[in-house]
Design a protein around this motif. Structure first.
Motif, PDB file in Angstrom:
ATOM      1  N   ARG A   1      43.076 -11.329  -1.958  1.00  0.00           N
ATOM      2  CA  ARG A   1      41.922 -10.558  -2.404  1.00  0.00           C
ATOM      3  C   ARG A   1      40.798 -10.608  -1.380  1.00  0.00           C
ATOM      4  O   ARG A   1      40.648 -11.570  -0.641  1.00  0.00           O
ATOM      5  N   GLY A   2      40.007  -9.546  -1.391  1.00  0.00           N
ATOM      6  CA  GLY A   2      38.819  -9.517  -0.556  1.00  0.00           C
ATOM      7  C   GLY A   2      37.655 -10.206  -1.241  1.00  0.00           C
ATOM      8  O   GLY A   2      37.813 -10.919  -2.239  1.00  0.00           O
ATOM      9  N   LEU A   3      36.462  -9.984  -0.731  1.00  0.00           N
ATOM     10  CA  LEU A   3      35.263 -10.591  -1.283  1.00  0.00           C
ATOM     11  C   LEU A   3      34.689  -9.696  -2.384  1.00  0.00           C
ATOM     12  O   LEU A   3      34.943  -8.498  -2.424  1.00  0.00           O
ATOM     13  N   PRO A   4      33.908 -10.268  -3.295  1.00  0.00           N
ATOM     14  CA  PRO A   4      33.361  -9.479  -4.400  1.00  0.00           C
ATOM     15  C   PRO A   4      32.423  -8.377  -3.916  1.00  0.00           C
ATOM     16  O   PRO A   4      31.735  -8.525  -2.897  1.00  0.00           O
ATOM     17  N   THR A   5      32.395  -7.272  -4.686  1.00  0.00           N
ATOM     18  CA  THR A   5      31.573  -6.121  -4.289  1.00  0.00           C
ATOM     19  C   THR A   5      30.680  -5.644  -5.420  1.00  0.00           C
ATOM     20  O   THR A   5      30.212  -4.511  -5.391  1.00  0.00           O
ATOM     21  N   ILE A   6      30.422  -6.498  -6.427  1.00  0.00           N
ATOM     22  CA  ILE A   6      29.714  -6.039  -7.611  1.00  0.00           C
ATOM     23  C   ILE A   6      28.347  -6.706  -7.717  1.00  0.00           C
ATOM     24  O   ILE A   6      28.175  -7.866  -7.374  1.00  0.00           O
ATOM     25  N   VAL A   7      27.355  -5.937  -8.175  1.00  0.00           N
ATOM     26  CA  VAL A   7      26.047  -6.475  -8.574  1.00  0.00           C
ATOM     27  C   VAL A   7      25.860  -6.099 -10.034  1.00  0.00           C
ATOM     28  O   VAL A   7      26.080  -4.944 -10.412  1.00  0.00           O
ATOM     29  N   PRO A   8      25.485  -7.040 -10.903  1.00  0.00           N
ATOM     30  CA  PRO A   8      25.432  -6.748 -12.343  1.00  0.00           C
ATOM     31  C   PRO A   8      24.316  -5.791 -12.696  1.00  0.00           C
ATOM     32  O   PRO A   8      23.267  -5.755 -12.048  1.00  0.00           O
TER      33      PRO A   8
END
Length: 478
Positions: free
Chosen positions: A462-469
């Motif tokens: 998996r890559g790195l996270p790309t989400i902001v809540p």
């Protein structure tokens, strides 16, 4: 003339996290290659007849065949666990490779690959569980594993064989910040739990229902606040797992109101079970519902529903922890009834996660269809480095697709495909179940039988996270 597509799903009412539209879905080589109306012929065709069609679910918090202290043993391995997932509409799972204290993190990953190889019927990744952050683990092993696609790790603030102190947590959060990984925290105050447990046992209060008494909401509230404070000190995003009720929700909303990046997760047990399911007397049947944090009360269920709808929660996972009830390796370790601290923690929920939320969330109007997709597929993919390959229906994404059948079905354990001898949701009336589950273009569930095969699932670096809540509305959104 040869077919242009390996598979075409026709006349689908496609729902993504942001849109709902009518389309055919053309699949070739395991990927979605075309969306449109009146697509050319496929080698196989499924007529969705206007039924709701969503991305395959991603269960980003589940446990299979995880090494735990004897005499307990998990009922599901990667074969039965992924079979159960597929039959419930989940096409990707991310269980946990747990480091043993005194052992290496790399050894835990290698062992977990041995347990998974040749058994998984759907795609999977691994989270890491760090229980012994030695200088070697922090300086070398963990950074190397993050770079190799194990881009999230879990930190426990309770359980004697798993917990870390605040100094250890800070070092790991600093590492997550420097390497872009996602740190997940199980937030309960271990010292409070130990003190309450000791007092309950001394008073002879040992039944399963006292598990909830030993873990009141304040122990989750305090640990959630402390986890947020540690993350604020380091200036790093964190994800609080399996949030159970109002007091922890309020801490997360408070953090968001201060501009902190705090993601959060909840699970079916906090929507559909209450503390009464652990028992209203001293009977042992409540052991089936012993999990941590425990289910709360009906008022807290409504808080969790509201936080699902308003954006407080980022992901919805099962926290599937499969221990059979009538089993001397399960909820009756050693063959008999035991005091509540010795009951293996966890309940099964992998196969029922999506049907429960669709039935009681989407079809009752508590959450929108697009929010359902966001919580169960798109946000998990973004949070854990799998988007856009997973978590959406789009050209170029893997052909992980669920076609839903809406009809009333009483839930029984006999209709499920896990290796656990019960479901805590026995008798619940469901109004939706997958008619088809398609994983990378293969039909693995056709509404009647499991069609997948062990070994067809791929391990996914998996890559790195790309989400902001999203910030919730009202006071939490200032």
């Amino acid at each position: 003339m040869s077919a242009e597509f390996d598979l075409v799903v026709r006349n689908a009412k496609v729902a993504t996290a942001s849109d709902t539209f009518m389309s055919d879905i053309g699949v070739a080589g395991g990927q979605i290659v075309q969306l449109g109306v009146k697509l050319s012929k496929g080698a196989r065709e499924i007529d969705a007849e206007g039924r709701i069609t969503t991305p395959g679910g991603i269960d980003a918090h589940c446990h299979f065949d995880q090494p735990i202290p004897p005499p307990a043993r998990m009922a599901d391995d990667f074969e039965s666990g992924t079979r159960s997932a597929a039959c419930g509409g989940t096409t990707t799972v991310i269980p946990f490779a747990a480091q043993q204290k005194g052992g290496s993190l790399r050894a835990a990953v290698d062992d977990y690959h041995r347990r998974a190889n040749g058994r998984a019927s759907i795609d999977y990744g691994f989270h890491l569980i760090v229980t012994d952050p030695t200088p070697e683990v922090v300086a070398n092993e963990l950074p190397a594993l993050i770079a190799q696609g194990y881009s999230s790790f879990k930190i426990y603030m309770t359980y004697d064989d798993l917990k870390l102190d605040d100094g250890q947590i800070l070092r790991l959060l600093a590492l997550a910040r420097s390497h872009g990984a996602m740190a997940m925290l199980h937030a309960e105050n271990t010292e409070c739990i130990a003190w309450l447990t000791e007092n309950l046992l001394e008073a002879g209060l040992t039944a399963p229902r006292y598990h909830a008494t030993s873990r009141p909401m304040l122990v989750e509230r305090e640990a959630t606040h402390r986890a947020i404070s540690l993350a604020e000190l380091v200036d790093v995003p964190v994800l609080i797992v399996h949030v159970s009720g109002r007091e922890a929700v309020e801490q997360i909303q408070w953090a968001r109101s201060r501009g902190l990046t705090v993601l959060s997760e909840t699970c079916p047990q906090y929507l559909f079970l209450t503390a009464d399911d652990l028992g209203i007397d001293d009977g042992y049947k409540g052991a089936k519902c012993v999990c941590s944090p425990p289910p709360r009360d009906a008022a807290n269920q409504q808080v969790i529903w509201g936080a699902l709808a308003d954006g407080t929660f980022t992901v919805f996972s099962s926290d599937h922890a499969p221990f059979s009830f009538d089993d001397d390796l399960g909820k009756k370790p050693g063959g008999g009834e035991v005091a509540f601290p010795y009951i293996p923690n966890g309940i099964p929920g992998l196969e029922t996660r999506l049907p429960l939320l669709y039935s009681e969330g989407v079809l009752t109007g508590r959450i929108s269809l697009n929010r359902f997709v966001e919580l169960t597929a798109t946000n998990p993919a973004k949070t854990y480095g799998l988007h856009p390959r997973k978590g959406t229906i789009a050209i170029g994404s893997d052909a992980d697709i669920v076609v839903w059948d809406e009809h009333r079905t009483p839930l029984t354990n006999s209709m499920l495909h896990h290796a656990v001898d019960y479901t805590p949701y026995e008798g619940w009336a469901l109004d939706a179940w997958p008619a088809y589950t398609i994983a990378r273009g293969d039909v693995v569930w056709d509404g009647r039988q499991f069609l997948g095969t062990p070994g067809r699932g791929w391990f996914l670096p998996r890559g790195l996270p790309t989400i902001v809540p999203r910030k919730p509305p009202g006071n939490g959104g200032k």
